[in-house]
Design an enzyme around this catalytic site. Sequence first.
Site, short mmCIF file in Angstrom:
data_model
loop_
_atom_site.label_atom_id
_atom_site.label_comp_id
_atom_site.label_asym_id
_atom_site.label_seq_id
_atom_site.Cartn_x
_atom_site.Cartn_y
_atom_site.Cartn_z
N LYS A 201 -6.18 1.25 -2.56
CA LYS A 201 -4.91 1.80 -3.05
C LYS A 201 -5.13 3.26 -3.48
CE LYS A 201 -3.32 -2.24 -2.26
NZ LYS A 201 -2.31 -3.23 -2.60
C1 LIG Z 1 -1.94 -4.53 -2.72
C2 LIG Z 1 -0.57 -4.95 -3.05
C3 LIG Z 1 -0.33 -5.98 -3.99
C4 LIG Z 1 -1.44 -6.78 -4.62
O1 LIG Z 1 -2.23 -5.99 -5.43
P1 LIG Z 1 -3.52 -6.64 -6.16
O2 LIG Z 1 -3.91 -5.61 -7.16
O3 LIG Z 1 -4.56 -6.84 -5.08
O4 LIG Z 1 -3.09 -7.91 -6.78
C5 LIG Z 1 0.97 -6.29 -4.29
N1 LIG Z 1 2.00 -5.65 -3.70
C6 LIG Z 1 1.81 -4.67 -2.80
C7 LIG Z 1 2.99 -3.97 -2.20
C8 LIG Z 1 0.51 -4.31 -2.43
O5 LIG Z 1 0.33 -3.35 -1.51
#
Ligand SMILES: *Cc1c(COP(=O)(O)O)cnc(C)c1O
Length: 414
Positions: A201
């Site tokens: 991310k």
């Molecule tokens: C990556 C992601 C999640 C999950 O995030 P985590 O921190 O891995 O729980 C939820 N929603 C979206 C849109 C994502 O891209």
Amino acid sequence: MTIANTEPQSAFVPATEPRTHTIPFGRPMIGPEERAAVADVLASPTLTHGPKMRQFEQDFAAFTGAPRAVATSSCAAALQLGAMALGIRLGDEVVVAAQTHTATAHAIELCGARCIFADSELETGNVDPDAVEAAITPGTAAIAIVHYLGYPAAMSRILAIAKTHGVAVIEDCALAPGAMIDGTHVGLLGDVGCFSFYPVKHITTGEGGMLITRRPAVADQVERLRAFGIDRNVVDERQIPGMYDVQQLGMNCRLNEIGAAIGVEQLKKLPEFLSIRRRNFARLRNALRDVPDIRVIGADSASPAGNEEALGDDASAHACYCLSILLDEGIRAERDRIIESLGRAGIGASIYYPRPVPLMSYYRNKYDYHPDAFRNAVAISDGSIALPVGPHIGAQDVDAIAAAVRAAVAECRE
Ligand SMILES: *Cc1c(COP(=O)(O)O)cnc(C)c1O
């Protein structure tokens, strides 16, 4: 051959494995600052419940302009705790964007509520406000939306619908740190906004998440729910150690001090990461402009946030998680071949998301949804290709990606 990186979870190529891509889809940007911060935590007696978590929360609140920020163990945890704190429960219905990460929907189902899915806009991938409105019933308790790939959803209409029907709004901002609507950071328009610090991310804490809200009572409740439902937190409310009561159920979804220390350093770099992402996005978009049979999701539309200025620091800023192209219908069937061809050229492409959530087996088996109910979300799942624009790549990489896409699209039209 199998296509690498078809899921966001597998998009991260660890440094210890042989590089299958010369330009990976994503890579965590960890420097000496993060390493030193982790070493400091490890040399201290406090590994959780500590000052780094509080600092990360305060810094994230300052970055977004949120009155309150609560750190969690993941974005999925933040979404679930947020839904619980908003009182979503057994028997409720929640209108959920069909084209999103499964975590947006799981948070609702884990509260015992039912997801009622709404189709996307083809131009942006964001939920279509008309579809949201059509899905509202007297049983609706909330609307859960995602800012798809960092492009702000049509919040003014969604908030108007929520207000008319007296329902809450949950914003999945996992890919949208830095995304603004008219000067307000996303996540602060609805009742809660949830962010992810998973390795690929915008910024990472290893695993981690953050919930922001304007509602102090909701923030207080999320703080209790993330630590077993205990009525007093360890950091600043317990006069006598070990003295507390439990008045409700809760989980353990804390962010530990190691992750928080990484987050504090990553957040300092976020403005620079965002500006590189936006620069890469704009360059790639321009380079692809004359490639026939493709369009760029969230950038080639006529909506106000889809214009050129939206890529700068103006009122409606796009967080530019990646640049996703949608193939025109005539070549959509060639999508996987194009991804394979990009793979051979050393480009790590990905797919967001491989199926609309209602068509994932769990939801399809439970609710028996038909693909025709989500034509746009299906078109995006079957016909889009996500390309990297992260801070791990530079202008030359962007040009190489554009050249590879141009060649791959030309090849499949032969
Ligand atoms: C990556 C992601 C999640 C999950 O995030 P985590 O921190 O891995 O729980 C939820 N929603 C979206 C849109 C994502 O891209």
